[in-house]
Design a protein around this motif. Structure first.
Motif, short mmCIF file in Angstrom:
data_model
loop_
_atom_site.label_atom_id
_atom_site.label_comp_id
_atom_site.label_asym_id
_atom_site.label_seq_id
_atom_site.Cartn_x
_atom_site.Cartn_y
_atom_site.Cartn_z
N GLU D 35 30.55 -0.56 29.66
CA GLU D 35 30.13 0.96 29.64
C GLU D 35 30.24 1.69 28.04
O GLU D 35 29.27 2.10 27.63
N LEU D 36 31.38 1.57 27.61
CA LEU D 36 31.74 2.18 26.20
C LEU D 36 30.59 1.70 25.29
O LEU D 36 30.10 2.05 24.48
N GLU D 37 30.36 0.14 25.06
CA GLU D 37 29.67 -0.40 24.22
C GLU D 37 28.24 -0.14 24.54
O GLU D 37 27.40 0.21 23.54
N LEU D 38 28.04 -0.13 25.85
CA LEU D 38 26.35 0.11 26.29
C LEU D 38 26.09 1.62 25.71
O LEU D 38 25.20 1.88 25.11
N LEU D 39 26.98 2.62 26.03
CA LEU D 39 26.61 4.13 25.73
C LEU D 39 26.44 4.13 24.28
O LEU D 39 25.81 4.90 23.77
N PHE D 42 23.07 2.65 23.26
CA PHE D 42 22.16 3.66 23.39
C PHE D 42 21.79 4.83 22.66
O PHE D 42 20.99 5.43 22.40
N GLU D 43 23.14 5.37 22.34
CA GLU D 43 23.24 6.74 21.65
C GLU D 43 22.61 6.44 20.26
O GLU D 43 21.97 7.36 19.47
N LEU D 45 20.45 4.18 19.44
CA LEU D 45 19.20 4.08 19.28
C LEU D 45 18.55 5.46 19.78
O LEU D 45 17.43 5.78 18.78
N ALA D 46 19.14 6.22 20.44
CA ALA D 46 18.47 7.64 20.64
C ALA D 46 18.47 8.33 19.34
O ALA D 46 17.47 9.18 19.02
N LYS D 48 18.13 7.34 16.49
CA LYS D 48 16.55 7.10 15.83
C LYS D 48 15.52 7.53 16.06
O LYS D 48 14.24 7.46 15.50
N ASN D 49 15.49 8.47 17.11
CA ASN D 49 14.32 9.12 17.86
C ASN D 49 14.30 10.66 16.90
O ASN D 49 14.40 11.42 17.68
N GLY D 50 13.89 10.73 15.80
CA GLY D 50 14.03 11.97 14.99
C GLY D 50 13.20 12.95 15.79
O GLY D 50 13.70 14.21 16.04
N ALA D 52 13.06 13.94 18.75
CA ALA D 52 13.53 14.53 19.99
C ALA D 52 14.38 15.70 19.65
O ALA D 52 14.86 16.24 20.43
#
Ligand SMILES: Cc1ncc(COP(=O)(O)O)c(C=O)c1O
Ligand SMILES: Cc1ncc(COP(=O)(O)O)c(C=O)c1O
Lengths: 509, 445, 509, 445
Positions: D35-39, D42-43, D45-46, D48-50, D52
């Protein structure tokens, strides 16, 4: 069982669920951790064998993530909750817990903030504390605030210790040693005497008048001996009545050299309408988990800020949060402080929620909530007056007390009425409190309920009153529609089983 | 509705409050704001909490551990968080069963026999333990190791100040960092309890067995406080080493840091003291048809029945946080707790090895540690850490001068499973470079 | 009603709740908006009066925030859900919906991202799409992926249109106009023929053998006329059986100039074990809301990616997400594309969840899930074989079909058994599907259930089998323990009431 | 358990799959992460969505509106989100009643008589509406305004390409921006439907009454698409102006942008066409004791019964998003929707007034708008917006060249209640300064 009158609920299946320990299956896991990313050394090199645990934590449950989800989802459905309807527990102020406040408390910049972060690195968090202190000072009219206490009782202890510290300082060691009496009305909540005791006081009980108010004569009498350190008064009192002589009362106590502590559990009747600071109160605790809507959480956490006069401010717990120019900081340098009552700064998450409550309501909204809370209680008072004994005539504030006097003639008691309410789909009111009212039923609707549900409640109560006459057994054996019936609490206390044990261990014991 | 109750205006609702006590003006608190504005405002404040966004090695009573996502999801079920104390068991079995499981888990992890439904936090639990020891032993002297968390000791001092209890603090060994049995000369047959913390404030694991023997020999209780509950995944349980009362801060079990609260105090003891426990207890019970359920029990200990003679004044406790800890412990299970504890210990050991190698740095204490240890720097620790935060964006630990002014060059480093090797390496590099800079600057002037 | 065998559930009160419209009280509001912060001009200057609404949105409910909370909290408790237990709907793959995936989908950088943001400003979002495409290509063995379809049926339509476009291009307009037949087994899901129809195909039905497989002879026969554009096959088929002749089947279709479409609804039996791309399948849709655990949400949203061979890739919907060096971009320049099937890029939130599922499981975990899903179905197949008619002998994959053949002799039918299961605390299995099995009961346990609950389910089913013999009426009138009994669906369809209307309007109508 | 079912290994579970079809190696997808690595991933990657994280004036089919916090809380109750389509009414009344309320709300807000339980989104709802018009009228020509959202038209084209429907697009008026009745020469008695969007893609409010009259005169249906459902809080409902089928994108009602989905298609029509509706319908029903409940009804329209003769192939729809819209609409209520719509219109009007005043900028269309309008810039709009994003951190709108290459200098600006005046003012200043810079640069070279 007649149920023709029950319109609020219908029986439906609900899932059974054993204790998690009974669900355990060796080898199941519900966690996922990253692999260790540093060179591992033998554990014995880090911690000598003799200090290492050797029981493999046996007995702890081994279950999967979905097991855990189902376990708690299922058992949760056995609870009544505010979100399911009116929860009229007198003295508990079961109002709506806004989801917005929950969201605020989970903002990462707060939730991930370590309490020992440096002040520069926690300015936002300190500002929240400061702002809340300011708001509570305005609401109570008492300028000295500590948010450190974790609940109402904790706030009481803090406040009473402040009174003691003040008197010790004022009178000097010798004289103050004689002032060790705390006056508490017989209607007070149990935490009051317990907190007084914890602060080294002897409790003397003040009688209530038959009208439900503090007996001024008795108070004066008790104040005549020079031993009174203070009075702990709830206002509105636990009967839901405003102590209209509050100024006189504080006058008497002050004249006798004592201080006035107010239990602020019932502030939901006063916010925006009247301020304890204007009534001669020296120190008060608030229950943010009542008046300021932070969730009760099935028994906590709470937050019990202590608010006091300027005179008492030096005695508040350390650290204080103060403003220095544009910056906020922790002030530990308070030589007269009673000390710390909790590690760190209190139940911070509750402070966020309470500030959110105050800001979203605004000053007008706070007053409107108070009005609605009182109006709703008045509406219930009127709706039940024809069927239940209402022991006091004064108009109730935010809660109203009735008794089982009429029903008990038929052998139906408060407990039975409460249990029967469950069949009607309501959480019962507070029962047998305050202790001075025999068969008390203390009803506090709060502002978070509409007319429609108030009417349903009144109708249910009236229907029960009829049942008590027509079919008392029905009421005495209630509830009839719940997963389990009344539990044998006496047997449970006689041979308490306070934890699960593995089968072998349990039978061996 | 006003008309219905015979009133002409809202103001009349408050007729029983004397007019001169009623506010004539609106409160001077702010006007109502919308959700949108409120969230923007709080996000703005949150952004000012720089420490919340940084790799951090702070511990000292509050720990960063991984929290499985399901914990918050489950405690956010409104059936749990919008319910009151379970006074009506027929419609509160969810809360009651959860507490019964919590009590069991606390017993299992501490190695004790009974546990209550929670205290406010670790510090107040310790204070209550001291008060209970006095009740149980009817003795009034309490000896406490100076290696107990300073804030815990402050709280104990506040609680016992009017209880006629004499609090004696004894120093821990300056070389091992442990509380040593030899220093317990004052432990005599007036002593109600010996209070130690393990791992102690300096991270050192105490020899509880030796301390228990010493205490018991004098007829005193051993009270063990645990601030880092995760250590119980690796260390021998206090119960199995002779503790009589174990209190712990449960924050490590699934509870966010949240600037210090709400957390949850764990309180466990021997069965024989069950009726002396403060706070709520849930017990098994049966209805007429023999169906099993749970109820609040042994209520005669409590304030609402016993008033000033109660075992404590506590009423509201930390229900929802206890639930979070319950969900956490059941999700992690024995293997998960062991694994998290193992990673803490291994990562802390790695960090200690590397920090020890930095020029001018040393570890003053020799005894084994779990996931926290004291570092002695060649420069002022507070300044070192503040520069480290500024230039490397790492919170390197806690300068001990906050509590111990004489330990100006020392700081406490905590490493848990959430600290990646990369973070640890950056810490090490940061400490090395910032300290050498500081030394150079100093030498330069 | 005998309930001695029912151990999984107990009746308990559940709150009633009217339609929100019946709760409405003029003047109540549940919203809070900031005040308008620009100069207001008369609305008529912005929008001419004649274009302005003049009905004040009358009829819409006026309620407070707490009203809304109680409304939905109460009605939610009337639902069964995965989190309450086994939900063995065959063909629906009701597996655990991880909370972690939900959290991922709510990360602000995704949730607040506008679909028309520039590519540079949405690199993270595009990378997620690309990564998921890659993973699905590996899992299916089919390299061309579009995540645009919003559900399984939508993916079918997309896939079938791709087949049509391919054939039109391959054969040219004239010749392809003769290839307008789509072969579909009689066991197929209703969406298959409906999707084929939408793409302009005529459906011909292939018989299943008595063993439950595609009838190869019949297939060959149907393929003999040169009109076959393709075959839509579910594998494992809707009887839960793996079409062991799949290679032969695709051979026959390919030889006849057709393409093979696979309905991937049952991929939970195959992930990590076998790949459609290796079986001669040309194009497939997946249901991320089944195999990849995105929540069903009470009926959606889903996500139905379409995966195809390199040959078919040019026909996939636009835009495609492609990688250019280190960057991701949208490729609109696909002249052969069948076009767009949905605005923007599909149900993006579901893609996040599915990728999270794939990454947390890892390749091993994906296979383990498949193994567990099949093993659980096998376990049920064995557990029920003594009491229920199992029409096919082949070992089932992830789901197993039984019938009511034995029970119907006593007048107890599949519907009754399903309804009686509710009394036992389970959601029923899929019933009367596939249509070719009379009284079908299609049971799919998925991997998200432990042995204990499987045993409870088997025990419940066996108990119902006994009841069907001993007390058929009991079963025929089930459920007995729910808030409402069986609803009269025929009457509801005869005079449909599809919306609430105000009292006056309703009685006037 | 393997043994129990008579197997020796997990591999044997797959014996019915021919060996040569079975994978011999593990999938080449990644190994499991925590979970730790997954979050963290994804954080990352998120981040990189300037777009937003920026003040934004993007609309064009997806809108930023305020979403009350309770929406997500309620749809996150697992009783809702982990349930299936309510095929078993006795244990699905929660979902069923919510859909019944949704259908009612859709009728109320569109001014129509019946509505279904949802479609995938606005674009597919429009495609289904066109197909339905053909079924109802048995005519095969469909006329659509070119001011319908281009992506919607693309979807319609895909859906109808094999249905024998002739799709004719007619231009909107180049000065008013509206679809004008005069241009409908092709609307004849072969025509199944006239399709318009209002407010249309350029933000212009269509004169639906006039268009309806025209369509009805030829015996055709009027299909109205609404991409900005919030406009229905202010604009006359399509139902009251003669629309026969109304489809809408419901995203504005409490649904996050989420890079384009999941959203929810609203679909409403006249009662007489109820049996021609695609998708699910929930209706009132009663049990033997007369208790009211809800069921899926008129199922004979649907694929699981009717197979290829069904009104649509749709099965899974957008249940949970429809629930979100239901919670949203009930929370906002009529007053909230009106207020949000009013703020949208007023703020957009304010922005339009201010932008029109910028040197070189104009608004090409004259007709009334709700919260979106086209701006004509003195420079290339795509470049202008990209520079604005870069230098001022504002997403200024959508360059129309994405869909209309010939409109290179134009862009679509959307303003809602979440855009503060400060944001609007920054937009105006940014447009002025960036465009003048661009002109200078251009003149300079
Ligand atoms: C009147 C009164 N005083 C004090 C308290 C104690 O507050 P807490 O439970 O927060 O400790 C209560 C709580 O029920 C109360 O009703
Ligand atoms: C075998 C099969 N095919 C296709 C579908 C249609 O998928 P969806 O509901 O996502 O449109 C289903 C769904 O139930 C199914 O079971």
């Amino acid at each position: 069982m007649s149920s023709s009158n029950i319109k609020k609920v219908t029986p439906h299946i609900s899932q059974n669920e054993a204790l998690i320990f009974e669900r355990s299956q060796p080898g199941r896991v519900g966690y996922r951790l990253p692999p260790l990313d540093v060179e591992e050394v033998a554990m014995d090199e880090i911690i000598p064998q003799k200090f290492q645990r050797d029981d493999e934590l046996s007995g702890m449950p081994e279950v999967s993530e979905v097991d855990v989800i189902r376990h708690f989802t299922r058992i949760s459905t056995w609870n009544y909750s505010i979100d399911l309807g009116l929860y009229p527990l007198g003295s508990c102020t079961m109002k709506y817990n806004s989801r917005l406040n929950e969201r605020v408390a989970r903002i990462a910049g707060f939730a991930n903030l370590h309490p020992l972060a440096s002040e520069e690195d926690a300015q936002g968090a300190l500002e929240v504390i400061y702002e809340l202190q300011d708001s509570l000072a305005e609401i109570t009219g008492l300028p000295g605030i500590s948010l450190q206490p974790a609940a109402g009782a904790h706030g009481e202890m803090t406040g009473i210790m402040i009174i003691r510290a003040f008197i010790d300082a004022r009178d000097g060691a010798g004289a103050s040693a004689k002032r060790r009496t705390m006056l508490i009305p017989d209607s007070a909540h149990g935490t009051n005497p317990a907190s007084a005791h914890l602060s080294g006081f002897t409790v003397k009980t003040i009688r209530s008048t038959s009208e439900g108010f503090t007996d001024l004569e008795h108070l004066s009498e008790l104040c005549a001996h020079g031993d009174v350190a203070g009075l702990m008064l709830t206002n509105p009192n636990t009967l839901g009545l405003f102590e209209r002589n509050i100024k006189e009362i504080s006058g008497i106590v002050h004249a006798a050299g004592g201080l006035v502590y107010m239990d602020g559990a019932n502030m939901n009747a006063l916010v925006g309408v009247a301020r304890p600071g204007d009534m001669g109160v020296d120190v008060i605790h608030l229950n943010l988990h009542k008046t300021f809507s932070t969730p009760h959480g099935g028994g906590g956490p709470g937050c019990g800020p202590c608010c006091c006069t300027t005179e008492l401010e030096p005695y508040l717990p350390v650290p204080r949060v103060v403003k220095d120019g544009e910056n906020f900081r922790l002030d530990f340098d308070r030589p007269h402080s009673i000390g710390r009552v909790k590690a760190f700064y209190g139940n911070y998450g509750m402070m966020l929620r309470a500030l959110s409550y105050i800001q979203t309501h605004g000053n007008d909204g706070l007053r409107e909530a108070t009005e609605a809370a009182v109006l709703n209680a008045r509406y219930i008072a009127q709706g039940l007056a024809a069927d239940y004994d209402k022991p006091f005539d004064a108009p109730p504030m935010h809660e109203v007390v009735f008794t089982d006097k009429r029903q008990s003639r038929k052998g139906v008691h408060t407990l039975d009425i409460a249990k029967r309410l469950i069949d009607y789909g309501f959480h019962p009111m507070t029962i047998y409190f305050p202790l001075i009212v025999q068969g008390a039923m203390l009803i506090e609707p709060t502002e978070s309920v509409g007319r429609q549900e108030l009417d349903q409640f009144i109708e249910a109560m009236r229907s029960i009153a009829r049942e008590a006459v027509e079919d008392p057994e029905l009421v005495r054996n209630a509830p009839h529609t719940t997963r389990i019936g009344r539990l044998d609490e006496a047997a449970a206390a006689r041979k308490p089983v306070l934890r699960w044990k593995p089968k072998e261990a349990a039978s061996a014991a | 509705m006003l008309g219905q109750v015979g009133l002409g205006s809202a103001e009349e609702l408050f007729d029983s409050i004397p007019a001169d006590l009623r506010l004539r003006e609106p409160l001077k608190t702010s006007a109502a704001i919308s959700e949108l504005e409120l969230l923007a405002g709080f996000e703005n404040l949150a952004a000012k909490n720089g420490a919340a966004r940084r790799a951090s090695f702070l511990g000292a009573g509050a720990y960063s551990h991984y929290i499985p996502t399901i914990v918050d999801h489950l405690i956010s079920r409104s059936e749990f968080f919008t319910a009151y104390t379970p006074y009506q068991p027929e419609i509160s079995q969810g809360t009651l069963q959860a507490i019964f499981e919590f009590q069991t888990l606390v017993c299992q992890i501490t190695g004790m026999e009974v546990a209550n439904a929670s205290m406010y936090d670790g510090s107040t639990a310790l204070a209550e333990a001291v008060l209970m020891a006095e009740r149980v032993t009817r003795r009034s002297k309490v000896i406490a190791s100076s290696a107990v968390h300073p804030e815990y000791m402050e709280v104990v001092r506040t609680y016992v100040q009017h209880a006629g209890i004499e609090l004696v603090q004894i120093d821990s060994d300056s070389s091992s960092g442990q509380t040593v049995a030899d220093s317990l000369a004052q432990l005599d047959n007036e002593t109600a309890a010996l209070v130690v913390q393990s791992p102690n404030f300096f991270g050192c694991v105490e020899d509880l067995r030796a301390l228990a023997d010493k205490a018991h020999a004098a007829g005193a209780l051993l009270i063990v406080a645990v601030t880092e509950a995760m250590s119980l995944g690796l260390l021998r349980s206090p119960g199995s080493t002779g503790a009589d009362i174990v209190v712990a801060e449960g924050q490590s079990f699934g509870v966010p840091l949240s600037f210090g609260g709400p957390y949850v105090g764990l309180f466990a003891t021997r069965e024989k003291y069950a009726r002396q426990i403060p706070g709520r207890l849930v017990g098994e019970a049966f209805d007429k048809e023999g169906r099993r359920g749970y109820v609040l029990t042994l209520a005669t200990r409590e304030q609402h029945i016993r008033r000033e003679k109660a075992t404590s004044n506590i009423c509201t406790n930390e229900g929802l946080i206890a639930l979070a800890a319950t969900v956490y412990l059941e999700t992690m299970g024995p293997r998960g707790i062991q694994e998290a504890a193992r990673q803490c210990a291994q990562k802390a050991a790695y960090a200690a090895r590397r920090i020890r190698e930095i020029e001018g740095f040393s570890l003053p204490f020799t005894s084994p540690v779990f996931n926290e240890f004291v570092v002695r720097a060649p420069v002022d620790a507070k300044e070192l850490l503040s520069r480290l935060a500024e230039s490397k964006n790492i919170t390197g630990g806690l300068a001990l001068s906050r509590y111990f002014p004489e330990r100006a060059n020392e700081f406490l480093v905590c490493v848990t499973e959430v600290n990646s090797r990369r973070e640890i390496d950056s810490l090490v590099e940061g400490l090395a470079s910032v300290s050498s800079e500081m030394i150079q600057n100093h030498n330069g002037t």
